[in-house]
Design a protein around this motif. Structure first.
Motif, PDB file in Angstrom:
ATOM      1  N   PRO A 179     -55.776  24.631  82.458  1.00  9.33           N
ATOM      2  CA  PRO A 179     -56.141  25.993  82.066  1.00  9.33           C
ATOM      3  C   PRO A 179     -55.802  26.258  80.606  1.00  9.33           C
ATOM      4  CG  PRO A 179     -55.090  26.002  84.202  1.00  9.33           C
ATOM      5  CD  PRO A 179     -54.980  24.606  83.694  1.00  9.33           C
ATOM      6  N   SER A 180     -56.559  27.136  80.014  1.00  6.00           N
ATOM      7  CA  SER A 180     -56.456  27.356  78.566  1.00  6.00           C
ATOM      8  C   SER A 180     -55.066  27.738  78.110  1.00  6.00           C
ATOM      9  CB  SER A 180     -57.467  28.428  78.128  1.00  6.00           C
ATOM     10  OG  SER A 180     -57.224  29.642  78.830  1.00  6.00           O
ATOM     11  N   ASP A 181     -54.313  28.462  78.944  1.00  3.30           N
ATOM     12  CA  ASP A 181     -52.990  28.900  78.517  1.00  3.30           C
ATOM     13  C   ASP A 181     -51.987  28.814  79.661  1.00  3.30           C
ATOM     14  OD1 ASP A 181     -50.899  29.889  77.062  1.00  3.30           O
ATOM     15  OD2 ASP A 181     -51.513  31.976  77.225  1.00  3.30           O
ATOM     16  N   PRO A 182     -51.526  27.580  79.985  1.00  5.70           N
ATOM     17  CA  PRO A 182     -50.529  27.451  81.047  1.00  5.70           C
ATOM     18  C   PRO A 182     -49.113  27.750  80.553  1.00  5.70           C
ATOM     19  CG  PRO A 182     -51.066  25.300  80.175  1.00  5.70           C
ATOM     20  CD  PRO A 182     -51.951  26.286  79.444  1.00  5.70           C
ATOM     21  N   ALA A 183     -48.971  28.015  79.262  1.00  6.97           N
ATOM     22  CA  ALA A 183     -47.625  28.191  78.701  1.00  6.97           C
ATOM     23  C   ALA A 183     -46.900  29.384  79.322  1.00  6.97           C
ATOM     24  CB  ALA A 183     -47.708  28.359  77.190  1.00  6.97           C
ATOM     25  N   GLU A 184     -47.624  30.476  79.571  1.00  9.48           N
ATOM     26  CA  GLU A 184     -46.979  31.658  80.137  1.00  9.48           C
ATOM     27  C   GLU A 184     -46.443  31.366  81.532  1.00  9.48           C
ATOM     28  OE1 GLU A 184     -47.950  36.405  81.011  1.00  9.48           O
ATOM     29  OE2 GLU A 184     -49.517  35.054  80.249  1.00  9.48           O
ATOM     30  N   PHE A 185     -47.248  30.646  82.314  1.00  6.82           N
ATOM     31  CA  PHE A 185     -46.814  30.256  83.653  1.00  6.82           C
ATOM     32  C   PHE A 185     -45.578  29.361  83.562  1.00  6.82           C
ATOM     33  CE2 PHE A 185     -46.670  27.107  87.004  1.00  6.82           C
ATOM     34  CZ  PHE A 185     -46.883  27.831  88.166  1.00  6.82           C
ATOM     35  N   THR A 186     -45.625  28.361  82.691  1.00  8.85           N
ATOM     36  CA  THR A 186     -44.515  27.417  82.539  1.00  8.85           C
ATOM     37  C   THR A 186     -43.237  28.129  82.126  1.00  8.85           C
ATOM     38  OG1 THR A 186     -46.041  25.632  81.942  1.00  8.85           O
ATOM     39  CG2 THR A 186     -43.733  25.348  81.336  1.00  8.85           C
ATOM     40  N   ARG A 187     -43.357  29.078  81.204  1.00  8.81           N
ATOM     41  CA  ARG A 187     -42.171  29.819  80.763  1.00  8.81           C
ATOM     42  C   ARG A 187     -41.557  30.623  81.904  1.00  8.81           C
ATOM     43  NH1 ARG A 187     -45.176  30.707  75.961  1.00  8.81           N
ATOM     44  NH2 ARG A 187     -45.907  32.720  76.780  1.00  8.81           N
ATOM     45  N   ALA A 188     -42.406  31.204  82.756  1.00  9.36           N
ATOM     46  CA  ALA A 188     -41.903  31.992  83.886  1.00  9.36           C
ATOM     47  C   ALA A 188     -41.094  31.117  84.843  1.00  9.36           C
ATOM     48  CB  ALA A 188     -43.063  32.654  84.620  1.00  9.36           C
ATOM     49  N   ILE A 189     -41.610  29.927  85.145  1.00 15.06           N
ATOM     50  CA  ILE A 189     -40.918  29.010  86.047  1.00 15.06           C
ATOM     51  C   ILE A 189     -39.634  28.491  85.394  1.00 15.06           C
ATOM     52  CG2 ILE A 189     -41.072  26.873  87.354  1.00 15.06           C
ATOM     53  CD1 ILE A 189     -42.866  29.175  88.347  1.00 15.06           C
ATOM     54  N   GLN A 190     -39.726  28.154  84.125  1.00 12.18           N
ATOM     55  CA  GLN A 190     -38.569  27.619  83.418  1.00 12.18           C
ATOM     56  C   GLN A 190     -37.439  28.646  83.327  1.00 12.18           C
ATOM     57  OE1 GLN A 190     -39.414  26.319  79.420  1.00 12.18           O
ATOM     58  NE2 GLN A 190     -37.635  24.952  79.386  1.00 12.18           N
ATOM     59  N   THR A 191     -37.797  29.889  83.051  1.00 10.92           N
ATOM     60  CA  THR A 191     -36.777  30.939  82.954  1.00 10.92           C
ATOM     61  C   THR A 191     -36.075  31.150  84.285  1.00 10.92           C
ATOM     62  OG1 THR A 191     -37.988  32.076  81.187  1.00 10.92           O
ATOM     63  CG2 THR A 191     -36.379  33.364  82.428  1.00 10.92           C
ATOM     64  N   ALA A 192     -36.868  31.199  85.367  1.00 11.59           N
ATOM     65  CA  ALA A 192     -36.278  31.370  86.696  1.00 11.59           C
ATOM     66  C   ALA A 192     -35.370  30.187  87.047  1.00 11.59           C
ATOM     67  CB  ALA A 192     -37.380  31.523  87.743  1.00 11.59           C
ATOM     68  N   ALA A 193     -35.789  28.986  86.654  1.00 10.69           N
ATOM     69  CA  ALA A 193     -34.987  27.792  86.939  1.00 10.69           C
ATOM     70  C   ALA A 193     -33.641  27.851  86.217  1.00 10.69           C
ATOM     71  CB  ALA A 193     -35.760  26.541  86.537  1.00 10.69           C
ATOM     72  N   LEU A 194     -33.679  28.163  84.938  1.00 12.92           N
ATOM     73  CA  LEU A 194     -32.448  28.200  84.145  1.00 12.92           C
ATOM     74  C   LEU A 194     -31.483  29.259  84.657  1.00 12.92           C
ATOM     75  CD1 LEU A 194     -33.899  27.722  80.547  1.00 12.92           C
ATOM     76  CD2 LEU A 194     -32.747  26.029  81.972  1.00 12.92           C
ATOM     77  N   ASP A 195     -32.001  30.349  85.182  1.00  9.05           N
ATOM     78  CA  ASP A 195     -31.149  31.420  85.692  1.00  9.05           C
ATOM     79  C   ASP A 195     -30.324  30.980  86.895  1.00  9.05           C
ATOM     80  OD1 ASP A 195     -31.956  33.163  83.738  1.00  9.05           O
ATOM     81  OD2 ASP A 195     -33.425  34.218  84.997  1.00  9.05           O
ATOM     82  N   HIS A 196     -30.771  29.910  87.556  1.00 11.18           N
ATOM     83  CA  HIS A 196     -30.077  29.451  88.766  1.00 11.18           C
ATOM     84  C   HIS A 196     -29.596  28.003  88.635  1.00 11.18           C
ATOM     85  CE1 HIS A 196     -31.138  33.091  90.977  1.00 11.18           C
ATOM     86  NE2 HIS A 196     -32.352  32.992  90.465  1.00 11.18           N
ATOM     87  N   GLU A 197     -29.391  27.560  87.405  1.00 12.58           N
ATOM     88  CA  GLU A 197     -28.889  26.211  87.137  1.00 12.58           C
ATOM     89  C   GLU A 197     -29.781  25.139  87.756  1.00 12.58           C
ATOM     90  OE1 GLU A 197     -24.839  26.088  88.400  1.00 12.58           O
ATOM     91  OE2 GLU A 197     -24.138  27.415  86.814  1.00 12.58           O
ATOM     92  N   VAL A 198     -31.065  25.367  87.670  1.00 11.85           N
ATOM     93  CA  VAL A 198     -32.062  24.391  88.107  1.00 11.85           C
ATOM     94  C   VAL A 198     -32.636  23.730  86.862  1.00 11.85           C
ATOM     95  CG1 VAL A 198     -34.312  24.090  89.211  1.00 11.85           C
ATOM     96  CG2 VAL A 198     -32.623  25.630  90.221  1.00 11.85           C
ATOM     97  N   VAL A 199     -32.702  22.412  86.866  1.00 12.75           N
ATOM     98  CA  VAL A 199     -33.196  21.671  85.708  1.00 12.75           C
ATOM     99  C   VAL A 199     -34.723  21.679  85.709  1.00 12.75           C
ATOM    100  CG1 VAL A 199     -33.221  19.450  84.519  1.00 12.75           C
ATOM    101  CG2 VAL A 199     -31.147  20.207  85.705  1.00 12.75           C
ATOM    102  N   PHE A 200     -35.318  22.163  84.623  1.00 11.56           N
ATOM    103  CA  PHE A 200     -36.776  22.210  84.528  1.00 11.56           C
ATOM    104  C   PHE A 200     -37.270  20.975  83.778  1.00 11.56           C
ATOM    105  CE2 PHE A 200     -40.752  23.298  82.386  1.00 11.56           C
ATOM    106  CZ  PHE A 200     -41.496  23.785  83.448  1.00 11.56           C
ATOM    107  N   LEU A 201     -38.274  20.307  84.351  1.00 14.23           N
ATOM    108  CA  LEU A 201     -38.849  19.101  83.762  1.00 14.23           C
ATOM    109  C   LEU A 201     -40.340  19.300  83.528  1.00 14.23           C
ATOM    110  CD1 LEU A 201     -37.196  16.424  86.104  1.00 14.23           C
ATOM    111  CD2 LEU A 201     -36.348  17.247  83.900  1.00 14.23           C
ATOM    112  N   ASP A 202     -40.784  19.090  82.308  1.00 16.45           N
ATOM    113  CA  ASP A 202     -42.209  19.144  81.983  1.00 16.45           C
ATOM    114  C   ASP A 202     -42.717  17.717  81.899  1.00 16.45           C
ATOM    115  OD1 ASP A 202     -44.752  19.503  81.050  1.00 16.45           O
ATOM    116  OD2 ASP A 202     -44.216  20.983  79.515  1.00 16.45           O
ATOM    117  N   ALA A 203     -43.401  17.277  82.952  1.00 15.12           N
ATOM    118  CA  ALA A 203     -43.866  15.890  83.044  1.00 15.12           C
ATOM    119  C   ALA A 203     -45.241  15.684  82.438  1.00 15.12           C
ATOM    120  CB  ALA A 203     -43.870  15.440  84.501  1.00 15.12           C
TER     121      ALA A 203
END
Length: 243
Positions: A179-203
């Motif tokens: 999709p043309s702009d997946p960055a917003e989605f990725t940031r939402a998931i990454q922020t939620a992950a960091l808030d709960h000490e979950v390691v976010f990986l962009d593969a």
């Protein structure tokens, strides 16, 4: 004619004393050659005692059809990762699902398949590792809804399994451009992950521009595609896990 006694001692007694003296001399000579110590008895080791192998770490994977392995002819990237690390893999991937999306028989093969958060109740055992991947089915939904669902999911996982190592992986797409702009989605998931000490990986997008890695349905990876996904995940995951 031989005498039957010597100095009043019977001949048989003389022979017995002589034999005993020779035996003692041989024993003392053996002890001297061994450093002055008599040989000791060493109990044999019990080689028949079985070695009980350590239990394999449990790794739980939550995700969509890419995690489930649709199109791979039995090849699943979670299983490939598990083989490398010696994990007992519990694959809870269900087609058509996401952080928000639910599915049915057309997507997951059941009458109803819940969102990622509902998969938590299906976990059996005490996982050492938990991997949440995907999210492409959520594209087009409000980002706030996705962020809220991800926050609830990671929060619940952290509460139930405080000692587990938890990872979240960005969603994958097929060989077509994402999709043309997946960055917003990725940031939402990454922020939620960091808030709960979950390691976010962009593969990344290991299938992009590679139709040879996509199955005949044009959407899911084939066996080689899942191998490529496993390699992409492994490159990020391997340095972070102990086994």
């Amino acid at each position: 004619m031989l005498r039957r006694d010597i100095g009043g001692m019977p001949l048989w007694a003389i022979v017995l004393v002589a034999v005993a003296g020779i035996t003692l001399a041989v024993f003392l000579g053996s002890a001297s050659s061994a450093g002055g110590k008599a040989p000791r008895y060493t109990a044999p080791s019990d080689a028949s005692t079985p070695t009980i192998p350590a239990p394999m770490p449990l790794a739980v994977f939550i995700g969509d059809s890419y995690t489930q392995g649709v199109g791979g002819g039995g090849v699943q990237w979670p299983a490939l990762i598990g083989q490398v690390h010696g994990w007992d893999v519990e694959n809870l991937g269900l087609g058509g699902t996401g952080y928000v999306r639910t599915s049915d028989v057309n997507g997951c093969g059941r009458a109803y398949c819940g969102r990622y958060g509902e998969a938590i109740d299906e976990i059996v055992g005490s996982p050492t590792y938990i991997v949440v991947s995907g999210g492409r089915n959520d594209f087009g939904l409000p980002t706030a809804d996705i962020a809220a669902a991800a926050d609830a999911l990671f929060g619940e996982l952290r509460t139930r399994y405080p000692h587990a190592e938890i990872f979240a992986i960005s969603p994958w797409f097929d060989d077509d451009p994402p999709p043309s702009d997946p960055a917003e989605f990725t940031r939402a998931i990454q922020t939620a992950a960091l808030d709960h000490e979950v390691v976010f990986l962009d593969a990344g997008q290991p299938l992009f521009g590679r139709p040879d890695l996509v199955s005949e349905d044009g959407l899911h990876p084939n066996a080689a595609g899942y191998q490529a996904i496993a390699a992409a995940v492994g490159a990020l995951l391997d340095p972070l896990v102990t086994r």
